[in-house]
Design a protein around this motif. Structure first.
Motif, PDB file in Angstrom:
ATOM      1  N   ASP A 125      42.211  49.278  36.634  1.00  0.00           N
ATOM      2  CA  ASP A 125      42.706  49.817  35.367  1.00  0.00           C
ATOM      3  C   ASP A 125      44.208  50.110  35.449  1.00  0.00           C
ATOM      4  O   ASP A 125      44.678  51.144  34.984  1.00  0.00           O
ATOM      5  N   GLY A 126      44.942  49.196  36.129  1.00  0.00           N
ATOM      6  CA  GLY A 126      46.387  49.344  36.258  1.00  0.00           C
ATOM      7  C   GLY A 126      46.828  50.253  37.379  1.00  0.00           C
ATOM      8  O   GLY A 126      48.029  50.358  37.652  1.00  0.00           O
ATOM      9  N   GLN A 127      45.906  50.929  38.045  1.00  0.00           N
ATOM     10  CA  GLN A 127      46.237  51.852  39.125  1.00  0.00           C
ATOM     11  C   GLN A 127      46.108  51.140  40.474  1.00  0.00           C
ATOM     12  O   GLN A 127      45.088  50.506  40.756  1.00  0.00           O
ATOM     13  N   SER A 128      47.159  51.233  41.323  1.00  0.00           N
ATOM     14  CA  SER A 128      47.110  50.632  42.652  1.00  0.00           C
ATOM     15  C   SER A 128      46.090  51.358  43.519  1.00  0.00           C
ATOM     16  O   SER A 128      46.093  52.598  43.601  1.00  0.00           O
ATOM     17  N   VAL A 129      45.221  50.573  44.176  1.00  0.00           N
ATOM     18  CA  VAL A 129      44.166  51.142  45.025  1.00  0.00           C
ATOM     19  C   VAL A 129      44.202  50.418  46.366  1.00  0.00           C
ATOM     20  O   VAL A 129      43.850  49.243  46.458  1.00  0.00           O
ATOM     21  N   ASN A 130      44.619  51.129  47.411  1.00  0.00           N
ATOM     22  CA  ASN A 130      44.676  50.561  48.758  1.00  0.00           C
ATOM     23  C   ASN A 130      44.216  51.637  49.746  1.00  0.00           C
ATOM     24  O   ASN A 130      44.865  52.681  49.873  1.00  0.00           O
ATOM     25  N   ALA A 131      43.103  51.384  50.435  1.00  0.00           N
ATOM     26  CA  ALA A 131      42.582  52.413  51.346  1.00  0.00           C
ATOM     27  C   ALA A 131      41.515  51.815  52.253  1.00  0.00           C
ATOM     28  O   ALA A 131      41.011  50.710  52.022  1.00  0.00           O
TER      29      ALA A 131
END
Length: 242
Positions: A125-131
């Motif tokens: 949803d446009g939010q960067s997600v890296n984990a």
């Protein structure tokens, strides 16, 4: 006194009613927030056991805390999600759950005991997600066999199950196959021994032929030598008579 006893009894009754609903196994799913996006990842079956089919669950919601709404169907469209074990990794393919709006599932079968991780990378949803999300450690099934801690040598004879007809047939087939393999190997060894004997016999004949030839040459040489001596003696005798 009765009034005080009643007042003391009320908390106990409340605890007895609430505790069965409040106490439950702790979820091993890991939750992380990325801006206004909440991601929770874990395994459906815990503890995970080696060789068993399991499901990696990813829950994606918009918001945080109690103010969340599920992101349905398309949450992982721009995400790459891999499962890792040591230096090995495999990309996972997720499908939306039919029962839970914010859930996405991928089927896995762990083949090694130890620690696995899920790495997520992309945008939701446009939010960067890296984990990195650690999973429950995969365990061996030995610890869960019943009775606990039993091994084939310690299982009572009364608990031994007689094989069914098909299992007996399988055992018989295995025995026959093993005997057939041993017979084939013995025949092969016999053929090798026979060939070796034939080679030795052939070598012996060759040596005998060479020896016989040398013997004939020696006899011939001796005969020629004797004949030479006789001729010399005769010649000397005639010379002396003359």
């Amino acid at each position: 006194m009765k009034k005080n006893f009643s007042i003391m009894l009320i908390p106990i009754l409340v605890a007895l009613i609430v505790i069965p609903f409040a106490v439950h196994p702790a979820s091993a799913h890991v939750t992380k927030n990325f801006g206004d996006v909440t991601v929770k990842i874990g395994l459906a079956n815990e503890p995970p056991l080696i060789g068993d089919t399991n499901t990696i669950q990813v829950f994606v919601d918009k918001g945080s805390g109690n103010n969340t709404s599920p992101i349905q169907e398309t949450a992982l469209d721009n995400m790459t999600i891999v499962i890792t074990y040591g230096g090995l990794q495999k990309t996972l393919q997720f499908t939306p759950s039919d029962d839970t709006p914010d859930e996405y599932d991928a089927t896995v079968i762990p083949t090694k005991v130890g620690s696995y991780n899920v790495i997520v990378n992309g945008t939701i949803d446009g939010q960067s997600v890296n984990a990195v999300f650690p999973l429950d450690e995969v365990e061996n099934k030995d610890a869960y066999y019943q009775p606990l801690g039993s091994t084939p040598s310690s299982i009572p004879s009364s608990s031994v199950t007689v094989p069914s007809g098909s299992e007996q047939n399988n055992v018989s087939s295995q025995v026959i196959n093993q005997l057939s393999a041993e017979i084939t190997k013995a025949a092969s060894d016999a053929n090798i021994a026979t060939q070796s004997y034939a080679n030795v016999a052939k070598s012996f004949d060759e040596v005998k032929n060479i020896t016989d030839t040398l013997f004939m040459i020696s006899i011939t040489g001796i005969g020629i030598g004797v004949a030479g001596i006789v001729i010399a003696v005769v010649a000397l005798t005639r010379k002396n008579q003359t």
